[in-house]
Scaffold this motif. Sequence first.
Motif, short mmCIF file in Angstrom:
data_model
loop_
_atom_site.label_atom_id
_atom_site.label_comp_id
_atom_site.label_asym_id
_atom_site.label_seq_id
_atom_site.Cartn_x
_atom_site.Cartn_y
_atom_site.Cartn_z
N LEU A 30 43.26 32.70 54.22
CA LEU A 30 44.26 33.11 52.96
C LEU A 30 43.46 33.17 51.81
O LEU A 30 42.77 32.27 51.47
N THR A 31 43.62 34.31 51.36
CA THR A 31 42.84 34.80 50.08
C THR A 31 43.87 34.85 48.96
O THR A 31 44.92 35.62 48.97
N LEU A 32 43.60 34.39 47.66
CA LEU A 32 44.38 35.06 46.60
C LEU A 32 43.44 35.32 45.49
O LEU A 32 42.30 34.87 45.36
N LYS A 33 43.55 36.73 45.00
CA LYS A 33 42.89 37.29 44.17
C LYS A 33 43.54 37.42 42.94
O LYS A 33 44.65 37.84 43.06
N THR A 34 42.97 37.25 41.75
CA THR A 34 43.57 37.59 40.53
C THR A 34 42.63 38.35 39.61
O THR A 34 41.69 38.69 39.80
N GLY A 35 43.44 39.02 38.71
CA GLY A 35 42.52 40.21 37.94
C GLY A 35 42.69 41.51 38.38
O GLY A 35 43.23 41.75 39.48
N SER A 36 41.79 42.27 38.00
CA SER A 36 41.63 43.78 38.67
C SER A 36 40.10 44.26 38.14
O SER A 36 39.64 43.70 37.27
N GLY A 37 39.87 45.32 38.66
CA GLY A 37 38.48 45.71 38.22
C GLY A 37 37.49 45.31 38.97
O GLY A 37 37.27 44.53 39.93
N LEU A 38 36.15 45.13 38.20
CA LEU A 38 34.75 44.60 38.47
C LEU A 38 34.93 43.11 38.87
O LEU A 38 34.15 42.65 39.95
N SER A 39 35.35 42.42 38.00
CA SER A 39 35.20 41.03 38.15
C SER A 39 36.84 40.38 38.28
O SER A 39 37.65 40.51 37.51
N ARG A 40 36.88 39.57 39.63
CA ARG A 40 38.16 39.11 39.72
C ARG A 40 38.14 37.77 40.20
O ARG A 40 37.12 37.12 40.61
N GLY A 41 39.15 36.71 40.21
CA GLY A 41 39.05 35.67 40.36
C GLY A 41 39.50 36.05 42.10
O GLY A 41 40.16 36.50 42.48
N GLU A 42 38.75 34.80 42.80
CA GLU A 42 39.09 34.80 44.33
C GLU A 42 39.10 33.42 44.83
O GLU A 42 38.02 32.42 44.60
N PHE A 43 40.22 33.03 45.64
CA PHE A 43 40.15 31.65 46.17
C PHE A 43 40.39 31.85 47.66
O PHE A 43 41.58 32.61 47.99
N GLU A 44 39.76 31.35 48.44
CA GLU A 44 39.69 31.64 49.88
C GLU A 44 40.09 30.29 50.58
O GLU A 44 39.45 29.13 50.41
N TYR A 45 40.85 30.03 51.71
CA TYR A 45 41.17 28.87 52.53
C TYR A 45 41.53 29.26 53.80
O TYR A 45 42.08 29.88 54.06
N ASP A 46 40.61 28.52 54.69
CA ASP A 46 40.59 28.83 56.40
C ASP A 46 42.21 28.07 56.52
O ASP A 46 42.67 27.16 55.87
N ILE A 47 43.06 28.97 57.35
CA ILE A 47 44.13 28.48 57.97
C ILE A 47 44.29 28.29 59.40
O ILE A 47 43.43 29.28 59.89
N ALA B 118 36.77 30.24 41.19
CA ALA B 118 35.72 31.30 42.14
C ALA B 118 35.94 32.73 41.43
O ALA B 118 37.02 33.29 41.14
N GLN B 119 34.74 33.25 41.46
CA GLN B 119 34.69 34.68 40.64
C GLN B 119 34.04 35.77 41.62
O GLN B 119 32.81 35.37 42.34
N GLU B 120 34.58 36.75 41.86
CA GLU B 120 34.08 37.99 42.82
C GLU B 120 33.76 38.99 41.83
O GLU B 120 34.63 39.49 41.11
N ILE B 121 32.36 39.54 41.88
CA ILE B 121 32.05 40.72 41.17
C ILE B 121 31.55 41.73 42.17
O ILE B 121 30.65 41.58 42.82
N GLU B 122 32.51 42.90 42.17
CA GLU B 122 32.26 43.72 43.24
C GLU B 122 32.52 45.15 42.79
O GLU B 122 33.45 45.49 41.98
N ARG B 123 31.45 46.06 43.04
CA ARG B 123 31.92 47.48 43.10
C ARG B 123 32.24 48.10 44.34
O ARG B 123 31.91 47.74 45.36
N LYS B 124 33.14 49.13 44.16
CA LYS B 124 33.44 49.68 45.36
C LYS B 124 33.39 51.43 45.44
O LYS B 124 33.57 51.91 44.13
N PHE B 125 32.96 51.96 46.51
CA PHE B 125 32.75 53.39 46.47
C PHE B 125 33.17 54.24 47.61
O PHE B 125 33.42 53.39 48.79
N THR C 194 47.18 39.33 44.33
CA THR C 194 47.17 39.76 45.80
C THR C 194 47.04 38.46 46.45
O THR C 194 46.28 37.62 46.02
N VAL C 195 48.02 38.26 47.65
CA VAL C 195 47.78 37.11 48.34
C VAL C 195 47.80 38.03 49.85
O VAL C 195 48.81 38.40 50.00
N ARG C 196 46.72 37.52 50.43
CA ARG C 196 46.76 38.09 51.84
C ARG C 196 46.18 36.99 53.00
O ARG C 196 45.67 36.15 52.62
#
Length: 155
Positions: A51-68, A2-9, A38-40
């Motif tokens: 439960l979310t695991l995010k990998t990498g940094s910056g604009l494009s990151r791996g994102e894995f989400e699981y209902d708990i 899973a990939q998240e491409i996100e800009r923050k302002f 990050t694990v949150r």
Amino acid sequence: MAQEIERKFHVTSDDWRALADAGTRIRQFYLASREGLTVRVRRREGRPAVLTLKTGSGLSRGEFEYDIPDADADALEAAHLGTVIEKRRHLVPLGSLTIEVDVFAGPFAPLVTAEIELPAADHAVTLPSWIGREVTDDPRYGNGAMALAGAPPPA
């Protein structure tokens, strides 16, 4: 993956409020935070804990989400790192995209940020006038880094 491409302002005015929904309360805490990971656990009004695991940094990151289960989220919160983040997330339409405006509470107030998830890294977007300085590549504005610092970064 899973990939998240996100800009923050930064958000520079309240002009977004006339366009936004009523918002959803979010409470999240971190179990791990280091460069590239990050694990949150996030809790939103009326939704299961995630439960979310995010990998990498910056604009494009791996994102894995699981209902708990809520009971698991309760147990994990006892092991959280740093400060629990509380905020209200408002959705603002922007053509085919959606801007997520986060109004932080507690020690993170009065910080207000906006995130735009994009379909591709090179996707062009015309930003509204209330969008300020981009902080996508500033690691201090990651929620995990803020939770560990216990306060928002200096403006």
